[in-house]
Design a protein around this motif. Structure first.
Motif, PDB file in Angstrom:
ATOM      1  N   THR A 102       3.197   4.032   7.606  1.00 30.63           N
ATOM      2  CA  THR A 102       3.059   3.402   6.293  1.00 30.63           C
ATOM      3  C   THR A 102       4.225   2.476   6.024  1.00 30.63           C
ATOM      4  O   THR A 102       4.055   1.393   5.446  1.00 30.63           O
ATOM      5  N   ALA A 103       5.425   2.873   6.441  1.00 26.84           N
ATOM      6  CA  ALA A 103       6.593   2.009   6.273  1.00 26.84           C
ATOM      7  C   ALA A 103       6.449   0.721   7.084  1.00 26.84           C
ATOM      8  O   ALA A 103       6.967  -0.330   6.687  1.00 26.84           O
ATOM      9  N   LEU A 104       5.706   0.777   8.206  1.00 22.69           N
ATOM     10  CA  LEU A 104       5.452  -0.424   9.000  1.00 22.69           C
ATOM     11  C   LEU A 104       4.413  -1.330   8.349  1.00 22.69           C
ATOM     12  O   LEU A 104       4.253  -2.482   8.764  1.00 22.69           O
ATOM     13  N   GLY A 105       3.705  -0.816   7.343  1.00 20.41           N
ATOM     14  CA  GLY A 105       2.660  -1.593   6.701  1.00 20.41           C
ATOM     15  C   GLY A 105       1.291  -1.374   7.310  1.00 20.41           C
ATOM     16  O   GLY A 105       0.343  -2.103   6.985  1.00 20.41           O
ATOM     17  N   VAL A 106       1.147  -0.370   8.186  1.00 22.05           N
ATOM     18  CA  VAL A 106      -0.141  -0.078   8.812  1.00 22.05           C
ATOM     19  C   VAL A 106      -1.092   0.471   7.761  1.00 22.05           C
ATOM     20  O   VAL A 106      -0.712   1.286   6.911  1.00 22.05           O
ATOM     21  N   ALA A 107      -2.343   0.051   7.802  1.00 22.83           N
ATOM     22  CA  ALA A 107      -3.340   0.474   6.833  1.00 22.83           C
ATOM     23  C   ALA A 107      -3.614   1.974   6.930  1.00 22.83           C
ATOM     24  O   ALA A 107      -3.418   2.588   7.981  1.00 22.83           O
TER      25      ALA A 107
ATOM     26  N   LEU B  46      11.263  -4.920  12.218  1.00 20.84           N
ATOM     27  CA  LEU B  46      11.162  -5.528  10.891  1.00 20.84           C
ATOM     28  C   LEU B  46      11.281  -4.471   9.794  1.00 20.84           C
ATOM     29  O   LEU B  46      11.975  -4.669   8.792  1.00 20.84           O
ATOM     30  N   ALA B  47      10.591  -3.341   9.987  1.00 10.14           N
ATOM     31  CA  ALA B  47      10.656  -2.274   8.988  1.00 10.14           C
ATOM     32  C   ALA B  47      12.058  -1.707   8.900  1.00 10.14           C
ATOM     33  O   ALA B  47      12.564  -1.410   7.809  1.00 10.14           O
ATOM     34  N   GLY B  48      12.734  -1.564  10.063  1.00 15.37           N
ATOM     35  CA  GLY B  48      14.093  -1.030  10.055  1.00 15.37           C
ATOM     36  C   GLY B  48      15.081  -1.968   9.408  1.00 15.37           C
ATOM     37  O   GLY B  48      15.952  -1.535   8.638  1.00 15.37           O
ATOM     38  N   SER B  49      14.952  -3.264   9.678  1.00 10.84           N
ATOM     39  CA  SER B  49      15.890  -4.233   9.090  1.00 10.84           C
ATOM     40  C   SER B  49      15.704  -4.364   7.589  1.00 10.84           C
ATOM     41  O   SER B  49      16.639  -4.674   6.858  1.00 10.84           O
ATOM     42  N   ALA B  50      14.478  -4.093   7.123  1.00 17.36           N
ATOM     43  CA  ALA B  50      14.208  -4.164   5.688  1.00 17.36           C
ATOM     44  C   ALA B  50      14.549  -2.855   4.982  1.00 17.36           C
ATOM     45  O   ALA B  50      14.451  -2.769   3.753  1.00 17.36           O
ATOM     46  N   GLY B  51      14.938  -1.848   5.763  1.00 16.75           N
ATOM     47  CA  GLY B  51      15.230  -0.544   5.167  1.00 16.75           C
ATOM     48  C   GLY B  51      14.007   0.080   4.544  1.00 16.75           C
ATOM     49  O   GLY B  51      14.093   0.758   3.517  1.00 16.75           O
ATOM     50  N   ALA B  52      12.844  -0.162   5.159  1.00 13.81           N
ATOM     51  CA  ALA B  52      11.592   0.314   4.576  1.00 13.81           C
ATOM     52  C   ALA B  52      11.544   1.835   4.553  1.00 13.81           C
ATOM     53  O   ALA B  52      11.832   2.496   5.536  1.00 13.81           O
ATOM     54  N   GLY B  53      11.222   2.384   3.410  1.00 11.28           N
ATOM     55  CA  GLY B  53      11.045   3.813   3.246  1.00 11.28           C
ATOM     56  C   GLY B  53       9.974   4.059   2.196  1.00 11.28           C
ATOM     57  O   GLY B  53       9.808   3.254   1.284  1.00 11.28           O
ATOM     58  N   ILE B  54       9.247   5.137   2.342  1.00  8.30           N
ATOM     59  CA  ILE B  54       8.131   5.411   1.446  1.00  8.30           C
ATOM     60  C   ILE B  54       8.430   6.660   0.630  1.00  8.30           C
ATOM     61  O   ILE B  54       8.815   7.707   1.166  1.00  8.30           O
ATOM     62  N   ASP B  55       8.269   6.551  -0.691  1.00 10.50           N
ATOM     63  CA  ASP B  55       8.477   7.674  -1.586  1.00 10.50           C
ATOM     64  C   ASP B  55       7.416   8.746  -1.317  1.00 10.50           C
ATOM     65  O   ASP B  55       6.240   8.428  -1.134  1.00 10.50           O
ATOM     66  N   PRO B  56       7.816  10.043  -1.288  1.00  9.90           N
ATOM     67  CA  PRO B  56       6.844  11.115  -1.027  1.00  9.90           C
ATOM     68  C   PRO B  56       5.668  11.112  -2.004  1.00  9.90           C
ATOM     69  O   PRO B  56       4.540  11.429  -1.621  1.00  9.90           O
ATOM     70  N   GLU B  57       5.914  10.749  -3.240  1.00  9.27           N
ATOM     71  CA  GLU B  57       4.817  10.712  -4.214  1.00  9.27           C
ATOM     72  C   GLU B  57       3.797   9.646  -3.843  1.00  9.27           C
ATOM     73  O   GLU B  57       2.589   9.855  -3.981  1.00  9.27           O
TER      74      GLU B  57
ATOM     75  N   ALA C  66       7.157 -10.681   6.959  1.00  8.84           N
ATOM     76  CA  ALA C  66       8.044  -9.607   6.514  1.00  8.84           C
ATOM     77  C   ALA C  66       7.622  -8.271   7.097  1.00  8.84           C
ATOM     78  O   ALA C  66       8.416  -7.341   7.208  1.00  8.84           O
ATOM     79  N   THR C  67       6.360  -8.152   7.467  1.00  6.26           N
ATOM     80  CA  THR C  67       5.814  -6.949   8.085  1.00  6.26           C
ATOM     81  C   THR C  67       4.668  -7.354   8.999  1.00  6.26           C
ATOM     82  O   THR C  67       3.998  -8.362   8.754  1.00  6.26           O
ATOM     83  N   LEU C  68       4.472  -6.581  10.057  1.00  8.90           N
ATOM     84  CA  LEU C  68       3.377  -6.849  10.983  1.00  8.90           C
ATOM     85  C   LEU C  68       2.276  -5.810  10.859  1.00  8.90           C
ATOM     86  O   LEU C  68       1.347  -5.783  11.669  1.00  8.90           O
TER      87      LEU C  68
ATOM     88  N   VAL D 109       4.375  -3.969  18.694  1.00  8.67           N
ATOM     89  CA  VAL D 109       4.640  -2.773  17.884  1.00  8.67           C
ATOM     90  C   VAL D 109       6.131  -2.580  17.685  1.00  8.67           C
ATOM     91  O   VAL D 109       6.586  -2.241  16.579  1.00  8.67           O
ATOM     92  N   ASP D 110       6.913  -2.802  18.736  1.00  7.97           N
ATOM     93  CA  ASP D 110       8.376  -2.675  18.606  1.00  7.97           C
ATOM     94  C   ASP D 110       8.921  -3.685  17.605  1.00  7.97           C
ATOM     95  O   ASP D 110       9.854  -3.382  16.845  1.00  7.97           O
ATOM     96  N   ARG D 111       8.342  -4.883  17.615  1.00 10.96           N
ATOM     97  CA  ARG D 111       8.779  -5.909  16.655  1.00 10.96           C
ATOM     98  C   ARG D 111       8.477  -5.456  15.231  1.00 10.96           C
ATOM     99  O   ARG D 111       9.282  -5.665  14.313  1.00 10.96           O
TER     100      ARG D 111
END
Length: 393
Positions: A128-133, A368-379, A324-326, A362-364
């Motif tokens: 989800t942090a990667l933006g995958v549906a 991108l997610a790591g450089s953006a500090g992407a994190g998803i709230d548990p809620e 910004a996300t793949l 996929v690595d790219r």
């Protein structure tokens, strides 16, 4: 667990009492109408410092029953034509209750899933942090082996995602014609230049022709003509696909014919006419669909729908450097199964064009997610996956 009944003048009043006394983590067990208003049974863990426990079957069943009853009542509550304020208030309260119960059920299902399947839950969070549906993320999680250790599970979901992406050899390496298909802004003109110069560097200018099919945007033909002049290769313009098909035999001796087609629009008849013309041409025409990585998943899905009559052989992922996300393009590739041939990730011609590699893509996405500090709230994860997990239970 502490269980208490609350009597309110209406549901809103009862919910206010519950939040005030038991807090936001209280669970609704049941509700019923009484003479003075409504009676609601709610529960809360008596010791908030104790480890979280899965809800009992009876509690979960009570919540589910109440949610179903609230949904049925909300849909069945009549609203008089004259507009009775009390009826409208009750209908709104029932909708609020239904939404509250749905959120609680989703949270219960997600919390239970994280206890039972911690590795799969972590995979869902990272995807989800990667933006995958959601549907693709669930496919990945369900496909993971149940006996993975923690170390193997760190990258298993990314490896599985890469395995579901089909790649193919670049079509420009084959003899014949290659039609570039894409919506406005997908990078067709830049891709045409990259492929033309790549062919020129590898095979020389002999046997290369540039073709533009467009009767509305004269600028596209001018760009192709300018590119042809710079590269020293012939450039041709045709007003329609049918006009190109009628003259296609003249290109039979060419090693590669690069065709810039009109931008995909909402007019289905125009796309169908172009497809028929390419099919009837006197030389084989492969179709390369351009999918910009910077576009959202819904936009990419619409591009695939519009391009379907043209039956694309493969695709190229463009504008990777602007994304910004793949996650959207990864989800589209998994769902469609369309092979990907090229990755275009910059304006340099032809350096920023390379054959596609699924794991690199996929690595790219992970970078991108790591450089953006992407994190998803548990809620948010509970709302994203809890409802479907509860329905599948």
């Amino acid at each position: 667990m502490k269980i208490k009944q609350f009597l309110g003048a209406d549901m809103r009043d009862a919910l206010r009492q519950i939040r005030a006394e038991l807090g936001a983590d209280a669970v609704i067990l049941s509700t019923r109408s009484v003479g003075q208003g409504v009676e609601v049974s709610a529960a809360i863990d008596a010791d908030p410092t104790a480890p979280a426990m899965a809800p009992t079957n009876a509690a979960a069943a009570a919540i589910a029953t109440t949610a179903a009853a609230a949904q049925a009542a909300a849909s069945a509550t009549p609203v008089p034509a004259g507009g009775d304020a009390a009826q409208l208030s009750m209908s709104e309260e029932l909708r609020t209750l239904r939404q509250l119960l749905e959120r609680q059920l989703a949270a219960l299902a997600w919390n239970d899933y994280t206890r039972r399947e911690p590795l799969r839950a972590r995979a869902l969070s990272e995807l989800t942090a990667l933006g995958v549906a959601r549907d693709v993320a669930l496919q990945v999680a369900e496909a993971l082996p149940g006996d993975l250790d923690a170390e193997s599970a760190q990258h298993a979901h990314l490896e599985w995602l890469a395995q579901r992406i089909t790649v193919c050899e670049p079509p420009a390496a084959a003899r014949g014609a290659l039609a570039l298909i894409g919506a406005a802004g997908s990078g067709k003109t830049t891709m045409l230049a990259k492929l033309a110069l790549r062919h020129l560097l590898e095979h020389g200018g002999e046997g290369l022709s540039l073709v533009t099919i467009d009767d509305e945007h004269i600028g596209a033909a001018d760009q192709a003509r300018t590119l042809g002049r710079l590269l020293g290769v012939p450039s041709f313009r045709f007003a329609s696909g049918a006009e190109f098909a009628a003259a296609a035999s003249r290109f039979a001796s060419q090693q590669l014919v690069l065709i810039d087609t009109p931008a995909l629009g909402a007019e289905a008849n125009a796309v169908a006419a172009l497809a028929a013309a390419l099919d009837s041409a006197a030389l084989p025409v492969q179709r390369l669909l351009l999918l910009p990585a910077s576009a959202q998943g819904g936009v990419l899905t619409e591009m695939l729908r519009r391009a379907a009559p043209l039956a694309p052989d493969c695709c190229a992922i463009t504008r990777c450097d602007e994304a910004a996300t793949l996650g959207g393009v990864l989800s589209t590739l998994v769902r469609s199964g369309l092979p990907v041939a090229y990755l275009s990730d910059g304006p340099r011609i032809p350096e920023d064009l390379r054959p596609a590699r699924a794991q690199q893509l996929v690595d790219r996405a992970a970078e991108l997610a790591g450089s953006a500090g992407a994190g998803i709230d548990p809620e948010l994860l509970a709302q994203q996956f809890g409802g479907q997990l509860h329905a599948a239970a």
